[in-house]
Each structure stands twice: as structure tokens, then as C-alpha cells.
Motif scaffolding. Structure first.
Motif, PDB file in Angstrom:
ATOM      1  N   GLY A 239       1.337   3.403 -11.024  1.00 16.04           N
ATOM      2  CA  GLY A 239       0.896   4.658 -10.794  1.00 16.04           C
ATOM      3  C   GLY A 239      -0.313   5.063 -10.901  1.00 16.04           C
ATOM      4  N   SER A 240      -1.168   4.319 -11.886  1.00 16.50           N
ATOM      5  CA  SER A 240      -2.436   4.416 -12.415  1.00 16.50           C
ATOM      6  C   SER A 240      -3.124   2.987 -12.606  1.00 16.50           C
ATOM      7  CB  SER A 240      -2.693   5.388 -13.483  1.00 16.50           C
ATOM      8  OG  SER A 240      -1.972   4.783 -14.563  1.00 16.50           O
ATOM      9  N   SER A 241      -4.370   3.046 -12.166  1.00 15.97           N
ATOM     10  CA  SER A 241      -5.323   1.829 -12.464  1.00 15.97           C
ATOM     11  C   SER A 241      -5.605   1.364 -13.981  1.00 15.97           C
ATOM     12  CB  SER A 241      -6.338   1.683 -11.561  1.00 15.97           C
ATOM     13  OG  SER A 241      -6.839   0.301 -11.530  1.00 15.97           O
ATOM     14  N   PRO A 242      -5.685   0.450 -14.560  1.00 16.77           N
ATOM     15  CA  PRO A 242      -5.181  -0.543 -13.813  1.00 16.77           C
ATOM     16  C   PRO A 242      -3.940  -0.883 -14.085  1.00 16.77           C
ATOM     17  CG  PRO A 242      -5.939  -1.197 -16.299  1.00 16.77           C
ATOM     18  CD  PRO A 242      -6.240   0.381 -15.947  1.00 16.77           C
ATOM     19  N   LEU A 243      -3.062  -1.710 -12.791  1.00 14.57           N
ATOM     20  CA  LEU A 243      -1.786  -1.855 -12.892  1.00 14.57           C
ATOM     21  C   LEU A 243      -1.313  -2.739 -14.250  1.00 14.57           C
ATOM     22  CD1 LEU A 243      -2.662  -1.570 -10.098  1.00 14.57           C
ATOM     23  CD2 LEU A 243      -0.730  -3.027  -9.311  1.00 14.57           C
ATOM     24  N   THR A 244      -0.323  -2.101 -14.962  1.00 11.10           N
ATOM     25  CA  THR A 244      -0.243  -3.101 -16.110  1.00 11.10           C
ATOM     26  C   THR A 244       1.498  -3.391 -16.158  1.00 11.10           C
ATOM     27  OG1 THR A 244       0.434  -0.951 -17.204  1.00 11.10           O
ATOM     28  CG2 THR A 244      -1.683  -1.977 -17.546  1.00 11.10           C
ATOM     29  N   PHE A 245       1.660  -4.443 -16.831  1.00  8.68           N
ATOM     30  CA  PHE A 245       2.996  -5.145 -17.114  1.00  8.68           C
ATOM     31  C   PHE A 245       3.705  -4.861 -18.457  1.00  8.68           C
ATOM     32  CE2 PHE A 245       3.613  -7.346 -13.049  1.00  8.68           C
ATOM     33  CZ  PHE A 245       2.165  -7.289 -12.573  1.00  8.68           C
ATOM     34  N   GLY A 246       4.972  -4.590 -18.774  1.00 11.25           N
ATOM     35  CA  GLY A 246       5.545  -4.979 -19.912  1.00 11.25           C
ATOM     36  C   GLY A 246       5.269  -6.151 -20.445  1.00 11.25           C
ATOM     37  N   PRO A 247       5.837  -6.405 -21.917  1.00 13.60           N
ATOM     38  CA  PRO A 247       5.627  -7.799 -22.333  1.00 13.60           C
ATOM     39  C   PRO A 247       7.093  -8.664 -21.811  1.00 13.60           C
ATOM     40  CG  PRO A 247       6.278  -6.176 -24.038  1.00 13.60           C
ATOM     41  CD  PRO A 247       5.826  -5.376 -22.859  1.00 13.60           C
ATOM     42  N   GLY A 248       8.083  -7.775 -21.434  1.00 19.10           N
ATOM     43  CA  GLY A 248       9.219  -8.553 -21.107  1.00 19.10           C
ATOM     44  C   GLY A 248      10.401  -8.775 -22.002  1.00 19.10           C
ATOM     45  N   THR A 249      11.469  -8.752 -21.310  1.00 14.38           N
ATOM     46  CA  THR A 249      12.755  -8.846 -22.115  1.00 14.38           C
ATOM     47  C   THR A 249      13.474 -10.117 -21.554  1.00 14.38           C
ATOM     48  OG1 THR A 249      13.120  -6.407 -22.509  1.00 14.38           O
ATOM     49  CG2 THR A 249      15.050  -8.007 -22.582  1.00 14.38           C
ATOM     50  N   LYS A 250      13.703 -10.890 -22.679  1.00 15.24           N
ATOM     51  CA  LYS A 250      14.304 -12.204 -22.346  1.00 15.24           C
ATOM     52  C   LYS A 250      16.137 -11.800 -22.315  1.00 15.24           C
ATOM     53  CE  LYS A 250      14.953 -17.090 -23.468  1.00 15.24           C
ATOM     54  NZ  LYS A 250      14.548 -18.101 -24.218  1.00 15.24           N
TER      55      LYS A 250
ATOM     56  N   ASN B 268       1.014  -1.071  -0.037  1.00 17.06           N
ATOM     57  CA  ASN B 268      -0.048   0.150   0.197  1.00 17.06           C
ATOM     58  C   ASN B 268       0.893   1.340  -0.107  1.00 17.06           C
ATOM     59  OD1 ASN B 268      -1.692   2.175   0.462  1.00 17.06           O
ATOM     60  ND2 ASN B 268      -2.539   1.088   2.423  1.00 17.06           N
ATOM     61  N   TRP B 269       1.023   1.900  -1.030  1.00 18.50           N
ATOM     62  CA  TRP B 269       1.745   3.119  -1.226  1.00 18.50           C
ATOM     63  C   TRP B 269       0.983   4.321  -1.511  1.00 18.50           C
ATOM     64  CZ3 TRP B 269       6.580   2.919   0.469  1.00 18.50           C
ATOM     65  CH2 TRP B 269       7.514   4.059   0.007  1.00 18.50           C
ATOM     66  N   ASN B 270       1.013   5.151  -0.429  1.00 22.70           N
ATOM     67  CA  ASN B 270       0.065   6.300  -0.500  1.00 22.70           C
ATOM     68  C   ASN B 270      -1.148   5.964  -0.925  1.00 22.70           C
ATOM     69  OD1 ASN B 270       2.343   7.970   0.099  1.00 22.70           O
ATOM     70  ND2 ASN B 270       3.035   8.137  -2.103  1.00 22.70           N
ATOM     71  N   ASN B 271      -1.720   5.043  -0.381  1.00 22.45           N
ATOM     72  CA  ASN B 271      -3.138   4.647  -0.500  1.00 22.45           C
ATOM     73  C   ASN B 271      -3.121   4.019  -2.116  1.00 22.45           C
ATOM     74  OD1 ASN B 271      -4.238   5.060   2.166  1.00 22.45           O
ATOM     75  ND2 ASN B 271      -4.099   7.195   1.538  1.00 22.45           N
ATOM     76  N   GLN B 272      -2.230   3.667  -2.666  1.00 19.95           N
ATOM     77  CA  GLN B 272      -2.614   2.983  -4.014  1.00 19.95           C
ATOM     78  C   GLN B 272      -1.729   1.599  -4.052  1.00 19.95           C
ATOM     79  OE1 GLN B 272      -1.055   7.022  -6.307  1.00 19.95           O
ATOM     80  NE2 GLN B 272      -1.553   5.208  -7.634  1.00 19.95           N
ATOM     81  N   ILE B 273      -2.348   0.658  -4.960  1.00 19.34           N
ATOM     82  CA  ILE B 273      -1.715  -0.656  -4.980  1.00 19.34           C
ATOM     83  C   ILE B 273      -0.704  -0.459  -5.568  1.00 19.34           C
ATOM     84  CG2 ILE B 273      -2.145  -3.095  -5.831  1.00 19.34           C
ATOM     85  CD1 ILE B 273      -5.236  -2.298  -6.091  1.00 19.34           C
ATOM     86  N   GLY B 274       0.505  -1.078  -4.750  1.00 19.48           N
ATOM     87  CA  GLY B 274       2.112  -0.955  -5.215  1.00 19.48           C
ATOM     88  C   GLY B 274       2.639  -2.097  -5.927  1.00 19.48           C
ATOM     89  N   TRP B 275       3.871  -2.376  -5.801  1.00 15.65           N
ATOM     90  CA  TRP B 275       4.551  -3.363  -6.261  1.00 15.65           C
ATOM     91  C   TRP B 275       4.181  -4.752  -5.521  1.00 15.65           C
ATOM     92  CZ3 TRP B 275       6.564   0.534  -3.307  1.00 15.65           C
ATOM     93  CH2 TRP B 275       6.945   0.421  -2.400  1.00 15.65           C
ATOM     94  N   SER B 276       4.531  -5.664  -6.281  1.00 16.35           N
ATOM     95  CA  SER B 276       4.300  -7.235  -5.691  1.00 16.35           C
ATOM     96  C   SER B 276       5.267  -7.949  -5.107  1.00 16.35           C
ATOM     97  CB  SER B 276       3.463  -7.997  -6.707  1.00 16.35           C
ATOM     98  OG  SER B 276       2.204  -7.282  -7.306  1.00 16.35           O
ATOM     99  N   ASP B 277       5.131  -8.527  -3.894  1.00 14.34           N
ATOM    100  CA  ASP B 277       6.289  -9.098  -3.192  1.00 14.34           C
ATOM    101  C   ASP B 277       5.899  -9.473  -1.689  1.00 14.34           C
ATOM    102  OD1 ASP B 277       9.269  -8.234  -1.657  1.00 14.34           O
ATOM    103  OD2 ASP B 277       8.958  -9.851  -2.771  1.00 14.34           O
TER     104      ASP B 277
ATOM    105  N   SER C 205       4.663   9.769 -10.364  1.00 12.26           N
ATOM    106  CA  SER C 205       5.575   9.669  -9.471  1.00 12.26           C
ATOM    107  C   SER C 205       6.700   8.621  -9.582  1.00 12.26           C
ATOM    108  CB  SER C 205       4.868   9.500  -8.049  1.00 12.26           C
ATOM    109  OG  SER C 205       3.990  10.465  -7.780  1.00 12.26           O
ATOM    110  N   ASN C 206       6.628   8.349 -10.805  1.00 14.27           N
ATOM    111  CA  ASN C 206       7.911   7.010 -11.072  1.00 14.27           C
ATOM    112  C   ASN C 206       7.465   5.855 -10.269  1.00 14.27           C
ATOM    113  OD1 ASN C 206       9.114   8.936 -12.563  1.00 14.27           O
ATOM    114  ND2 ASN C 206      10.719   9.630 -10.975  1.00 14.27           N
ATOM    115  N   TYR C 207       6.099   5.647 -10.308  1.00  9.62           N
ATOM    116  CA  TYR C 207       5.961   4.295  -9.529  1.00  9.62           C
ATOM    117  C   TYR C 207       6.123   3.291 -10.694  1.00  9.62           C
ATOM    118  CZ  TYR C 207       3.849   6.819  -5.683  1.00  9.62           C
ATOM    119  OH  TYR C 207       3.250   7.666  -4.732  1.00  9.62           O
ATOM    120  N   LEU C 208       7.464   2.687 -10.902  1.00 11.73           N
ATOM    121  CA  LEU C 208       7.628   1.798 -11.628  1.00 11.73           C
ATOM    122  C   LEU C 208       8.623   0.545 -10.967  1.00 11.73           C
ATOM    123  CD1 LEU C 208       7.796   1.585 -15.150  1.00 11.73           C
ATOM    124  CD2 LEU C 208       9.896   0.841 -14.191  1.00 11.73           C
ATOM    125  N   ALA C 209       8.080  -0.599 -11.164  1.00  8.21           N
ATOM    126  CA  ALA C 209       8.802  -1.599 -10.651  1.00  8.21           C
ATOM    127  C   ALA C 209       9.304  -2.837 -11.822  1.00  8.21           C
ATOM    128  CB  ALA C 209       7.879  -2.781  -9.759  1.00  8.21           C
TER     129      ALA C 209
END
Lengths: 124, 108
Positions: B93-104, A103-112, B31-35
Motif C-alpha cells: 500500500g505504500s513505498s517501500p514495499l515491506t515484508f513481515g519476518p515470517g511464521t514457521k 500494477n494495481w492502481n498504478n502501484q507496485i502490487g503483489w509478486s507472482d 486499501s488493505n493492500y496485503l499479500a
């Protein structure tokens, strides 16, 4: 160390409902407001897709692409949360993962961490 | 919905080499909410980086993340044998959460 484990049928018939359970060990679902609990799937040769997430109090958030067919619920006393996906088709065949999400600033964050995943095949 | 594009699709390198993986977003990531995650065959994804540049617990410092806005990069400074895997970026950073297709990243 927190661990998550998915369980449920590996084969579901088309038009029926897919039901999965995620059991948490090594920690609690209800003791912290710092996390959401989510479901993510990965179809064969396709990428990762967020299905939805739930807060310990029961508030749930869904991917709009699946929202009409998805229900996620939580039972904090059993340390479990569940996924129901109805009216399934072959396109729902995937490995389904459960995960703890920050929960990051009331948003769904990273998965772990993530559970090991369970393959669900939709076929008659 | 934010669409993430990863390049290249496959990166063939030798152990000890530097790997540079790109993730581009269709619009600015709040906010650079990227994993970044690493996935090996038959395993679940493992978190490497969150907040674009913060390493997750236990992740070696040869992994680093940079970027902001729409352009993000994962760098592996010197590839170890266990680093050959598929890497995914994900925005939250915004809904829906999304993923890239990946790099092998595979062995040359």
C-alpha cells in the motif's frame, strides 16, 4: 506459463558491483501495462527485502535504503531486466529473486510468479 | 516505512489441525493492500493471497485471508502435509514495499 530465471555471478568481491539478469519466458515484458518487474532479496536467516521494480517503459522505483547503490533497467526486445548494485559489502550476501509484480492502481502490487532465486556471496 | 510483525514466530501443529497466523502493521495498510506468501526450503515464495482476502490462482480454498487496517490473519482450515512451511505477509500500500519476518508452521 510465465517463468523467470535469474543469472549472474555467484561471487562478488567487496566494493565491486553485483550484476544480475532476469530472463522472462512464456510471456512478454513489453506487451502489458498490467505489470512491473522487480527484484527482491533474502539474506541468510533474514527476511525478504524489496530492492526495486521497473515498468516496461523504463520507469524505475527503488527502496530508499538501497536507492543510492541500485540501478534496474529493462530490455523488452530481449525479454530481460537487470539489477546492478554497487559498492557491495558482506551485508549484501543474499538470495536474489526476480518477480513479476502486478500494477494495481498504478502501484507496485503483489509478486507472482518468482524466479527460483540465485545466491550471491560477497567475499574476497 | 510500514513495519510488519508476524506472530507467532513458530506454530507447531498436526496435520488436519487449523492454523491461524497473524500479521500486524505499524500503521494502517492502504486499501488493505496485503499479500501472503508460502515458502518451502530451497524454493522461492509462492503467492497465496492478495488484497488481504483474494486467493491467487490455483490456491486451495483451505487457505483464507481476512483483516483490514493494521490487523490481518491467514487461516489454513485443515493442514495438509504440504502446508508445513514459512509464511510471509507483505504490504504494497505504500513505498517501500515491506515484508513481515515470517511464521514457521512445523509438524508437532
Amino acid at each position: 506459463q510465465l517463468q523467470l530465471q535469474e543469472s549472474g555471478p555467484g561471487l562478488v568481491k567487496p566494493s565491486e558491483t553485483l550484476s544480475l539478469l532476469c530472463t522472462v519466458s512464456g510471456g512478454s515484458i513489453g506487451s502489458s501495462s498490467s505489470y512491473f518487474w522487480g527484484w527482491i532479496r533474502q539474506a541468510p536467516r533474514r527476511g525478504l527485502e524489496w530492492i526495486g521494480s521497473i515498468y516496461y517503459s523504463g520507469g524505475a522505483y527503488y527502496n530508499p535504503s538501497l536507492k543510492s547503490r541500485v540501478t534496474i533497467s529493462v530490455d523488452t526486445s530481449k525479454k530481460q531486466f537487470s539489477l546492478r548494485l554497487n559498492s557491495v559489502t558482506a551485508a549484501d550476501t543474499a538470495v536474489y529473486y526476480c518477480a513479476r509484480q502486478r500494477n494495481w492502481n498504478n502501484q507496485i502490487g503483489w509478486s507472482d510468479p518468482w524466479g527460483q532465486g540465485t545466491l550471491v556471496t560477497v567475499s574476497s | 516505512e510500514i513495519v510488519l510483525t508476524q506472530s507467532p514466530g513458530t506454530l507447531s501443529l498436526s496435520p488436519g489441525e487449523r492454523a491461524t497466523l497473524s500479521c500486524m502493521a505499524s500503521q494502517s495498510v492502504t486499501s488493505n493492500y496485503l499479500a501472503w506468501y508460502q515458502q518451502k526450503p530451497g524454493q522461492a515464495p509462492r503467492l497465496l493471497i492478495y488484497g488481504a482476502s483474494s486467493r491467487a490462482t490455483g490456491i486451495p480454498d483451505r487457505f483464507s485471508g481476512t483483516g483490514s487496517g493494521t490487523d490481518f490473519t491467514l487461516t489454513i482450515s485443515r493442514l495438509e502435509p504440504e502446508d508445513f512451511a514459512v509464511y510471509y505477509c507483505q504490504q504494497y500500500g505504500s513505498s517501500p514495499l515491506t515484508f513481515g519476518p515470517g511464521t514457521k508452521v512445523d509438524i508437532k
